[in-house]
Structures are given as structure tokens and as C-alpha cells.
Design an enzyme around this catalytic site. Sequence first.
Site, short mmCIF file in Angstrom:
data_model
loop_
_atom_site.label_atom_id
_atom_site.label_comp_id
_atom_site.label_asym_id
_atom_site.label_seq_id
_atom_site.Cartn_x
_atom_site.Cartn_y
_atom_site.Cartn_z
N HIS A 82 25.76 -7.62 3.65
CA HIS A 82 24.30 -7.64 3.86
C HIS A 82 23.72 -9.00 3.45
O HIS A 82 22.89 -9.57 4.16
CB HIS A 82 23.61 -6.57 2.99
CG HIS A 82 23.90 -5.15 3.37
ND1 HIS A 82 24.41 -4.24 2.49
CD2 HIS A 82 23.73 -4.48 4.54
CE1 HIS A 82 24.54 -3.06 3.08
NE2 HIS A 82 24.14 -3.18 4.33
N LYS A 134 18.36 11.37 5.41
CA LYS A 134 19.65 10.72 5.17
C LYS A 134 19.95 10.90 3.69
O LYS A 134 19.12 10.58 2.84
CB LYS A 134 19.56 9.22 5.48
CG LYS A 134 19.81 8.86 6.92
CD LYS A 134 20.10 7.36 7.01
CE LYS A 134 20.36 6.90 8.41
NZ LYS A 134 20.66 5.46 8.47
N SER A 160 29.00 -0.27 2.78
CA SER A 160 28.47 0.44 1.61
C SER A 160 29.25 1.72 1.37
O SER A 160 29.50 2.12 0.24
CB SER A 160 26.99 0.78 1.83
OG SER A 160 26.24 -0.38 2.02
N ARG A 208 29.88 -6.06 12.48
CA ARG A 208 31.20 -6.33 11.89
C ARG A 208 32.23 -6.24 13.00
O ARG A 208 32.51 -7.19 13.69
CB ARG A 208 31.53 -5.32 10.79
CG ARG A 208 30.80 -5.54 9.51
CD ARG A 208 30.77 -4.31 8.66
NE ARG A 208 29.87 -3.33 9.22
CZ ARG A 208 29.35 -2.33 8.57
NH1 ARG A 208 29.68 -2.14 7.32
NH2 ARG A 208 28.53 -1.49 9.14
P1 ADP Z 1 22.25 1.65 8.34
O1 ADP Z 1 22.31 2.97 7.63
O2 ADP Z 1 20.94 1.38 9.03
O3 ADP Z 1 23.44 1.33 9.23
P2 ADP Z 1 23.37 -0.25 6.45
O4 ADP Z 1 22.79 -0.64 5.14
O5 ADP Z 1 24.69 0.43 6.44
O6 ADP Z 1 22.24 0.60 7.15
O7 ADP Z 1 23.48 -1.54 7.37
C1 ADP Z 1 22.37 -2.30 7.75
C2 ADP Z 1 22.82 -3.33 8.78
O8 ADP Z 1 23.70 -4.26 8.15
C3 ADP Z 1 23.58 -2.75 9.97
O9 ADP Z 1 23.23 -3.49 11.13
C4 ADP Z 1 25.03 -2.98 9.60
O10 ADP Z 1 25.85 -3.09 10.76
C5 ADP Z 1 24.91 -4.32 8.88
N1 ADP Z 1 26.03 -4.54 7.96
C6 ADP Z 1 26.42 -3.79 6.91
N2 ADP Z 1 27.51 -4.32 6.31
C7 ADP Z 1 27.82 -5.45 7.01
C8 ADP Z 1 28.86 -6.43 6.92
N3 ADP Z 1 29.83 -6.34 5.99
N4 ADP Z 1 28.86 -7.44 7.81
C9 ADP Z 1 27.90 -7.50 8.79
N5 ADP Z 1 26.91 -6.61 8.93
C10 ADP Z 1 26.86 -5.59 8.06
#
Ligand code: ADP
Length: 162
Positions: A18, A42, A134, A96
Site C-alpha cells: 500500500h 466487511k 493484508s 499485483r
Molecule cells: P480492498 O478491500 O478494497 O481490496 P485493500 O486494502 O486490500 O482493499 O487494497 C486496496 C488496494 O491496494 C487494492 O487496489 C489492492 O489491489 C491494492 N494493493 C494491496 N496490496 C498491494 C500490493 N502489495 N501491491 C500493489 N497493490 C496492492
Amino acid sequence: MSKIGIYPGSFDPITFGHLDIIQRSLNVVDKLIVAVSDNKSKNHFINIDDRLNLIESTIKNLPPEDQKKISIEKFDNLLVHYVKAKKASVIIRGLRAVSDFEYEFLMTGMNRSIDNEIETIFLMSSEKYHFISSRFIKEIHSLGGDISKSVPKPVLDFFSKI
Ligand code: ADP
């Protein structure tokens, strides 16, 4: 006119993936709102206030000129309504692997069907962060594994207490 971007997500918790997207997005927008989802349906592991605080503490370690461009907020309404209310023009999402693509594709399509004027920009994180999620952080920690290479110090400290 300054370009405002919204980076929405659960950030449950914020990871180096992030953080990489946050920093990269500052090359694309003038102001970034990290929008933390407070969607009660959620089942988040970390409560909303802690998720916000962890992002806040993490951002404090960025250069001051970057910090000035970032704000952190929670939101619990429809993303496109929130984006409009903030007068933002772009949604930032991170990618990713191919596995992210389908969900992101559907979400962008749905958002576009509600409001065709808002663009979504996808940024790729640095390859060393491609495998960080996460969900895995929580799983690895619950099984006693080391998460120090994947999360910022405030998150590491938080997890060391639970
Ligand atoms: P959500 O529940 O909306 O998917 P996340 O917190 O899991 O929320 O992710 C928010 C955004 O950050 C998403 O677009 C996700 O693909 C991106 N993201 C999360 N981890 C990574 C990472 N390691 N590399 C690139 N993008 C990431």
C-alpha cells in the site's frame, strides 16, 4: 486546478505494498486522500480507528513534502459518491498479479456504470511487494511467522501486542 486522487481500500492493515502505491500516486496526483473503508458488512480484523492511526503513523515517516499532499479519511458510502463529494477526479488502485485483475476490472466497470466521468488509474507496486497482502499478513502473524519485511514499523508494533 490541482488534481485530487482517492486511494480507497480496507488497509487491514496497511502494508509496504500500500505504501508503495501511495508514494507512486504522488507522481500522478497533486493531492491524495487515502480513503479507509468503514463498511460494516466487511468483517475487518482491525477496527477503523486503529486502521486510520496505523496509516497516520506510517505516513509520518515520509518526507514532509509528501506528507503535505496526503490526507487520511474514513468513508462508508458508495465510493463514486464519496469521490464526487471530495471533488476528486481519479480513483487510484494497486495491481499485483493477474489475480487482482478480475475483481478490479469488475469494480471499475460497476463504478463507471454509476458515474462515467470518474477515471480509475492502476499502479503496479514494486516487484518486491507483489506478494504482500493484508490477508497473508494476518494469517502469517496468527501462525507465529515473521511479518517484518512486509509491514511498516507501526503495524509491526501493533501486531506484537496482539
Ligand atoms: P480492498 O478491500 O478494497 O481490496 P485493500 O486494502 O486490500 O482493499 O487494497 C486496496 C488496494 O491496494 C487494492 O487496489 C489492492 O489491489 C491494492 N494493493 C494491496 N496490496 C498491494 C500490493 N502489495 N501491491 C500493489 N497493490 C496492492
